[in-house]
Structures are given as structure tokens and as C-alpha cells.
Design a protein around this motif. Structure first.
Motif, PDB file in Angstrom:
ATOM      1  N   LEU A 159      35.731  41.821  43.124  1.00  0.00           N
ATOM      2  CA  LEU A 159      37.283  41.557  43.519  1.00  0.00           C
ATOM      3  C   LEU A 159      37.234  39.952  43.986  1.00  0.00           C
ATOM      4  O   LEU A 159      38.128  39.362  43.672  1.00  0.00           O
ATOM      5  CB  LEU A 159      37.572  42.465  44.685  1.00  0.00           C
ATOM      6  N   ASN A 160      36.419  39.593  44.777  1.00  0.00           N
ATOM      7  CA  ASN A 160      36.345  37.942  45.217  1.00  0.00           C
ATOM      8  C   ASN A 160      35.949  37.361  43.959  1.00  0.00           C
ATOM      9  O   ASN A 160      36.981  36.313  44.194  1.00  0.00           O
ATOM     10  CB  ASN A 160      35.337  38.071  46.292  1.00  0.00           C
ATOM     11  N   PHE A 173      39.482  37.751  42.131  1.00  0.00           N
ATOM     12  CA  PHE A 173      40.804  36.980  42.651  1.00  0.00           C
ATOM     13  C   PHE A 173      40.790  36.177  43.557  1.00  0.00           C
ATOM     14  O   PHE A 173      41.741  35.548  43.850  1.00  0.00           O
ATOM     15  CB  PHE A 173      41.686  38.389  43.149  1.00  0.00           C
ATOM     16  N   GLY A 174      39.756  35.969  44.331  1.00  0.00           N
ATOM     17  CA  GLY A 174      39.603  35.169  45.620  1.00  0.00           C
ATOM     18  C   GLY A 174      40.908  35.295  46.209  1.00  0.00           C
ATOM     19  O   GLY A 174      41.357  36.170  46.755  1.00  0.00           O
ATOM     20  N   VAL A 178      45.284  39.821  44.512  1.00  0.00           N
ATOM     21  CA  VAL A 178      44.637  41.120  44.428  1.00  0.00           C
ATOM     22  C   VAL A 178      45.683  42.077  45.102  1.00  0.00           C
ATOM     23  O   VAL A 178      45.380  43.471  44.780  1.00  0.00           O
ATOM     24  CB  VAL A 178      43.533  41.089  45.638  1.00  0.00           C
ATOM     25  N   PHE A 180      36.810  32.330  55.257  1.00  0.00           N
ATOM     26  CA  PHE A 180      38.112  32.466  54.942  1.00  0.00           C
ATOM     27  C   PHE A 180      38.099  34.008  54.493  1.00  0.00           C
ATOM     28  O   PHE A 180      37.133  34.626  54.250  1.00  0.00           O
ATOM     29  CB  PHE A 180      38.107  31.884  53.455  1.00  0.00           C
ATOM     30  N   SER A 214      38.556  37.244  52.094  1.00  0.00           N
ATOM     31  CA  SER A 214      38.340  37.300  50.919  1.00  0.00           C
ATOM     32  C   SER A 214      39.177  38.131  50.186  1.00  0.00           C
ATOM     33  O   SER A 214      40.052  38.839  50.752  1.00  0.00           O
ATOM     34  CB  SER A 214      36.914  37.812  50.602  1.00  0.00           C
ATOM     35  N   ALA A 215      39.387  38.132  48.876  1.00  0.00           N
ATOM     36  CA  ALA A 215      40.082  39.158  48.013  1.00  0.00           C
ATOM     37  C   ALA A 215      40.002  40.623  48.741  1.00  0.00           C
ATOM     38  O   ALA A 215      40.961  41.415  48.680  1.00  0.00           O
ATOM     39  CB  ALA A 215      39.965  39.222  46.664  1.00  0.00           C
ATOM     40  N   ASP A 216      38.540  41.061  48.806  1.00  0.00           N
ATOM     41  CA  ASP A 216      38.367  42.472  49.229  1.00  0.00           C
ATOM     42  C   ASP A 216      38.937  42.646  50.858  1.00  0.00           C
ATOM     43  O   ASP A 216      39.470  43.567  51.011  1.00  0.00           O
ATOM     44  CB  ASP A 216      36.827  42.530  49.270  1.00  0.00           C
ATOM     45  N   ILE A 244      41.463  40.973  52.242  1.00  0.00           N
ATOM     46  CA  ILE A 244      42.966  40.995  52.149  1.00  0.00           C
ATOM     47  C   ILE A 244      43.404  42.350  51.582  1.00  0.00           C
ATOM     48  O   ILE A 244      44.188  42.850  52.161  1.00  0.00           O
ATOM     49  CB  ILE A 244      43.130  39.936  50.892  1.00  0.00           C
ATOM     50  N   ALA A 245      42.712  42.925  50.596  1.00  0.00           N
ATOM     51  CA  ALA A 245      42.953  44.227  50.063  1.00  0.00           C
ATOM     52  C   ALA A 245      42.850  45.179  51.258  1.00  0.00           C
ATOM     53  O   ALA A 245      43.911  46.100  51.308  1.00  0.00           O
ATOM     54  CB  ALA A 245      42.214  44.552  48.796  1.00  0.00           C
ATOM     55  N   ILE A 294      45.934  44.927  53.222  1.00  0.00           N
ATOM     56  CA  ILE A 294      46.988  45.310  52.513  1.00  0.00           C
ATOM     57  C   ILE A 294      47.528  46.965  52.486  1.00  0.00           C
ATOM     58  O   ILE A 294      48.569  47.290  52.667  1.00  0.00           O
ATOM     59  CB  ILE A 294      47.173  44.614  51.172  1.00  0.00           C
TER      60      ILE A 294
END
Lengths: 415, 415
Positions: free
Chosen positions: A268-269, A272-273, A291, B211, B213-215, B217-218, B221
Motif C-alpha cells: 500500500l505504501n 499510494f504513499g 489510498v 510521516f 504512510s498510506a497504510d 492513513i487508511a 480513514i
């Protein structure tokens, strides 16, 4: 009887009872799993006898939908039982035409010349009991002509495998050259090999576990709660909701949560970062991260092909999984397996982590382990006997890493 | 001014403006964060000037609640800024009496004779901006006397740190002997060290990342969506709901999902396995797994101390976190750090995995890395410069592994 899939013979009358035929003539379920007089694609149906469930309930005349691929040998020596995962179905290969909700889910593995070579093998793929793509599930009509909804009985993995065994009986198949399944399908495959060792010559259990752990149970439970919380769920009786309303938001959330457990953080990272979906920065409170859009898209798309009650039924069935229950524990149960057994995992799987596959392999009799010598760049047979594939695709790797999964499956089938 | 915590002087009049005092006299927020004329425990308040946010909005006269522990040295040489995680607050140590929702969250680390020895250090712990335990957040009253609710502006980690810096100014603290934080508090601590290198002598960033990460963030969310989906959320304006109704079910689901990411699979599995909560087997469809009861209990309990809008605001702020934003990337940003820096992680952390801490440590100037030689059984300084603790407690390990976390924190403070 001709077992080849032909568009002219999708519902052999000899295996579909009147009752099943009637239920197929009812209003279509929310999922569009079947249609009046016009079954989806090459899907066929078998109705089995009343099924006594572990809960004590009896499911009257359940129906199993299935597809087949390849040609059945006269001596039945080439039949493979292929068992799908939680949200899969019988449509293993082929496109999304003719009413199928999706294209085949294993097109890189099954087909002419592929690892599961349909020029040689006859593949039988049933939709699991409780599902929503043709087999009897909560979206099916009960005896009174109403959708089962919340009244659908509790199923276990063993109930589902018992239904599959009756299904095999109905097709006249005594013994499978191989039983193959990944994830939840791997639970079924393992249960087959433990319950019916004489009927399973080879076993391939991919990215699965010998029992559902507390962590896996918990992941299923929060997903079930997401569906329950959707006001449109209406206690499970949403099929008559006006405008086709249903617990789509809850189901989409469950799916998004599941997707996060299916992929690895690294994937995922890398993919999408922190990128944004639009010109607007998420920093100002309105923009969206890429994401988020990815999860929304797949969550919403999923609700157009899957029934929320089925999702709950199957997630609960998954939670029932324990090969060792009433059998003296997992290790003892796995000693019953006589099939030549490929146990394969993906190293980045956070839902069914490598230790789950190691536990299975270690518990098998040494004579049952299919543990090939490997010198592949990204796959190795571990001391446990499990084959571990290095991949960033996490749990979904068994559906994606066709080169390695295919290579070992092919080797198993040739062994 | 006496900065010691005394029950007689919980709200120093010199730092609380009339406006803030008025807002404290309004009806209590859903969270019970403060009470008319009777602040919770030893909690105090500072009101800072209007704060221009990254979103472009301006937050008028936000208030920061805080507690202090220990005695402030005349030369201010012993002041530690301690920054809590997502659902923490200023109540670092002490019991749950006097209206505090919980007992202190770091009682094994902070206190007389402990790693952060309050006989020597003066610990200042503010509730983060946007929170719900005294600092201005969505449950606070706006200028018109209504709860902000959904109209509360979008916050970033940098906005929150800017508020903390103004808070430090108000207390007359120019430079901290150490800024310490874990998880989301670690994001704040890192942002402090990058934004105000001259104000941070030592940095301890635990179980955190440079930072989001996408994971990560997900994960935030899907938790936000769980709250949004609760019909009692009412678009965020639930404070006037009859009978004190609120999006408790959605918040409890978010919390359960979060708890799953806070603990490691191994810990959950070792602790609960497949055990049942009652006499009734989950196999018959009615019994409950123990892990389900555990999650339910903690999810429900959480709703009695936390505001759903705050949860959303803080989860979004977490998603804003990127030390490298507008600074030429994370590596360049971290080169600004001059503080002696302890970067510590837990090897089983699946939310902020070890690579996140390695990336921080590797990006620091070598002179800033506090990387002690270790020969501990379960902790080691890695080549990256990060200290990694072997523990099955996952992300929560930084709150549980007091022996190791305490040892390295103490060493940092003595360095």
C-alpha cells in the motif's frame, strides 16, 4: 452425462429438483446471483438432501451452484475440487460477460496449459454454502418464498464441507485427484483432507490456517459490526427495502477493512504513499488521499456483487474453523491427512501469517508433506515443510504470485 | 507564579482570559471534559492568541488544558514536555479520582524515582489541540456558545505543535530539557525538534513515524467512516441529542478497530485463543468468543471518555503528518534536528512498524542520534541508530514495556 460446460446445458434437469427450480423462479436476490430461467454464464446447480447443521438446525434441500472446467475422464482420475475464498465464487476463469459479476478470479493458474491445466484436469468449483452466487444462502428464498435474511441458520466450515461432500456424491465423484483452496477455501480444503482422507489424493492449502485465531476472529467481528451498524441493514431483512436500498455502506466499510488486511503495508505504501487524489491537499481538510479513493472504489464496487447477510454468514463460518475441535487438537487432527499436501504461504501475509502455514505443515505426517527442494529466488521450502513465497502482496499474494503459486501447484499435481 | 500542581490553584487567573472562563461556564460538553467552576483534578488551562491554521482558518483564542508533575527549577533547566498519544490526555500519573476519566497513562515511567523522575524533572503535559479533555476541540463552545461539532476547523500536526509552542511561551518556557512523545505524541515531538531545534535539548520519539504512510492513513480513514456511518452522528452535531444520545456505537467500532492495530496478533492469540465467553459455543451461532467480549468492553468503555468529533479531528491531524512536507523531504527535515534523540520502537508494532523508526534514526545527523550500546535481553540498538524492543505487545508496547522504555528514557535524560 456430459460434464463439460456448455451454454446449452447450464442446468441439467437431472440434478435440479423441482423445489430448487421453483426457488430459481422467485424474485432475484439483491445480489443478482441468479435470474429467472436464465442462469448466469455457465453456472449449474445441484440440490442435495436436507442438511443437519452443527447448530442443530436443518437446512432443507440446499442448492450448490458450480462451474466446471476441462473434461472429466471416464475413470474419474482427473477431477480437482477447487474451493474459493470468502468473496469468490464458482467463476474461476472466464470473463465477466453473461451476467457474471466478475471475471474469473484465478485466470493465471487455471486454464489450458497453465498450472492447473484444463487440457488434462477436470476442475469442479462449487460456490460455498451460505454464499450469494447461486448456492443457498441468506439471500435465497426459504420454503415460504421469502428471503432467509437474518433467519438463515448459523453455518460452520464443517457444515460447508459436508455440503460439498454431498455435492460431490451427487456428481458421482468418490475421490478427488486434488482438493485445492486458498484462504477460507484453504480451510475447506484442510477440513476435506482431515474428514475424508480417502477422498483426497492431493491437498493444496494456500495462505490459510489450521484454526481461526483470536486476531482473525476479531477482524471478522469488527467487519460484521460494520454491517450491523448500517441503519439500512434492518436486522438483516433489507431485501424488500424501497428503491433497492440495503446495507451497502456497512458492507463497503467491512470490505475496506478487509482489504487492509489482505494487502501488506509495504505494498500500500509503495503504491499510494501520501499522494492525493485531486488538486486539493488533504492538509486543508477537503482533499483526499489516493489510498482513500482506492478503498472507497473497491468497497463500493464490492456491494454490487455481494450480499451483506452472506458476508456475515461466511465470516462467522470462518470463525468456526478449528481442525482440532472434538478431535484432540489440531496436531492430532492433521495426522489423519493422507493426501500429498502442499502448504504454501506468503511471507508478508498479515491476516494469515507464515506461522499459520508452518503449524499446518509441521503437524502433517512427514509422508504427507509435499515439500519440494527449491532454489527459487523468491520461494523456499522451509524446515517446517511449508513453502513460503517472498512477496509484498500480503494475503492476496496467493491470487497474484502466479509464477510461484503456479509452479508449486503444478509440481504437486505431477507428483 | 507557582507552577506546582495544587488543588487550590487549578486555574491561574493570570493565564485564563475572560472568554475562556466564559466558555468554561457553558454547558459541559458530551465528554465531561470540564465542569462549571470545578475543573477536573489538577487540570489547569492556558488560553493562547488566535491561531492561524494551515487550512487558512483561524481558531480564536484556543485553550490548552495541562497538568504538571514535579517542581520547576528556577533556571527552567529541568522542564520536560510530555506529549500524549491519540486518546491520551494531560493526566499522565495519578488515579481516576476527582473526575478524571482514567488513571494516569504512564504511571510506570513518570514519578518519584522512576525513569522520568519527578523529584528531579518538571513535567508539563498539555492535552493536544482538538482533544476532548480540556483543550479546545470540537466539543468546545464556539463564540456563539454552541459546540463546534462538524464546523470545527481541520487541524494538522503542525497546527497542534504551533499551539503547544504558544502554550510554552505562555508558561515562559523557552527551551525544554526534553520533548517526549509516543505514537501521535511522537509525531508532535518530532515536529517540535524539526521546527524549533533551539527549544529542544533532547528528543524521545517512541513508536512513531516521520510521516503517516498510506497504510496508516487508511487505518484512520476506515475508523472515521465507522463514526460517520453511525446514524446518531448526525453530521457531527449530536451534542443536543435527546437522552444524551451520540455516535457511541460508531466510536466504539472505531476504537475496536484501533485496538486491533495496537496489539500484535501473537499477544491477542496467546491471551484469548479461541476461548469462549460463556457456556455457549460460538459454533451454535449464539455464544461469543472471548476476544469479542474484550473488544466490546474496551470499545464501549472508550465512548464514556472520548468525543467522536475529537476522534475524527485527531485522526485527520495524524494523517497530515509529514515532517518532509515543504521542507525538501523527510531526510532533509530531520537534518534540522539538533536534539540528542532517542528513537525507540517495538518489534511487533504493526501500526508503526520498525522500519518507520529506522527511517527516522537513519535520517538524523549522527551527532543527534542517542544510540546507546546495549546488551539487554530484549532491546538492542540497531545499525540504524534506533533502539528496538522485542515484545509481543505491538504498538502498545511503548506504554507497557516499562523496564526497557524506562531504561532508555532515563539514559537519554542523563546524557
Amino acid at each position: 452425462m456430459d460434464w463439460q460446460t456448455t451454454s446449452e446445458d447450464t442446468v441439467p434437469s437431472s440434478v435440479v429438483t423441482d423445489r430448487a427450480r421453483r426457488s430459481m423462479l422467485g424474485k432475484p436476490p439483491a445480489t443478482g446471483a441468479w435470474r429467472e430461467g436464465d442462469p448466469v454464464g455457465g453456472r449449474r446447480f445441484v440440490t442435495i438432501d436436507d442438511l443437519a447443521l452443527e447448530s442443530g438446525d436443518v437446512l432443507t434441500k440446499p442448492r450448490i451452484a458450480y462451474e466446471t472446467f476441462g473434461e472429466r475422464a471416464a475413470d474419474d482420475s482427473n477431477v480437482i475440487l477447487l474451493l474459493h475464498a470468502l468473496t469468490g465464487d464458482s467463476h474461476v476463469i472466464g470473463d465477466a460477460s453473461a451476467g457474471h459479476a466478475t471475471a474469473g478470479w484465478w485466470t493465471g493458474i487455471v486454464g489450458p496449459g497453465l498450472a492447473v491445466d484444463t487440457d488434462r484436469w477436470f476442475v469442479v468449483a462449487p460456490n460455498m454454502l451460505g454464499g450469494c452466487q447461486g448456492s443457498t444462502g441468506p439471500a435465497s428464498l426459504d420454503d415460504s418464498g421469502r428471503e432467509w435474511g437474518a433467519r438463515f441458520p448459523h453455518l460452520t466450515i464443517r457444515d460447508q464441507v459436508e455440503a460439498q461432500a454431498r455435492f460431490a456424491d451427487a456428481l458421482g465423484i468418490d475421490r478427488f485427484a486434488a482438493v485445492v483452496g486458498g484462504s477460507m477455501g484453504g480451510m475447506h480444503a484442510l477440513e476435506w483432507a482431515v474428514t475424508f482422507p480417502d477422498r483426497v489424493e492431493r491437498l493444496a492449502a494456500l495462505s490459510t490456517t489450521s484454526f481461526t485465531s483470536a486476531d482473525q476472529i476479531a477482524q471478522n467481528i469488527v467487519q460484521i459490526e460494520a454491517i450491523h451498524m448500517d441503519p439500512s441493514f434492518s436486522g438483516g431483512d433489507y431485501y424488500d427495502a424501497p428503491d433497492g436500498d440495503g446495507p451497502y455502506r456497512g458492507l463497503a466499510l467491512a470490505r475496506r477493512m478487509a482489504l487492509l488486511s489482505y494487502r501488506s503495508p509495504d505494498e500500500l505504501n509503495d503504491r499510494f504513499g501520501r499522494s492525493w487524489q485531486s488538486e486539493l491537499s488533504p492538509m486543508v481538510g477537503q482533499g483526499r488521499f489516493a489510498v482513500a479513493s482506492y478503498l472507497d472504489f473497491h468497497g463500493n464496487k464490492f456491494t454490487r456483487r455481494f450480499d451483506a447477510n452472506s458476508y456475515i454468514t461466511l465470516a462467522r463460518a470462518m470463525n468456526s474453523h478449528d481442525l482440532g475441535r472434538d478431535r484432540g487438537g489440531v496436531e492430532t487432527a492433521l495426522q489423519r491427512v493422507t493426501a500429498k499436501s502442499l502448504i504454501l504461504g506468503i511471507d508478508s501475509d498479515r491476516l494469515f501469517p507464515p506461522d499459520d502455514q508452518r503449524r499446518i505443515a509441521q503437524s502433517l505426517r512427514p509422508s504427507s508433506r509435499f515439500a519440494p527442494d527449491t532454489d527459487d529466488h523468491r520461494a523456499k521450502t522451509e524446515a517446517s515443510g511449508a513453502v513460503m513465497v517472498a512477496s509484498e502482496f500480503g494475503h492476496d499474494g496467493f491470487l497474484i504470485e502466479n509464477e510461484y503459486v503456479g509452479k508449486y501447484l503444478r509440481a504437486l499435481l505431477e507428483a
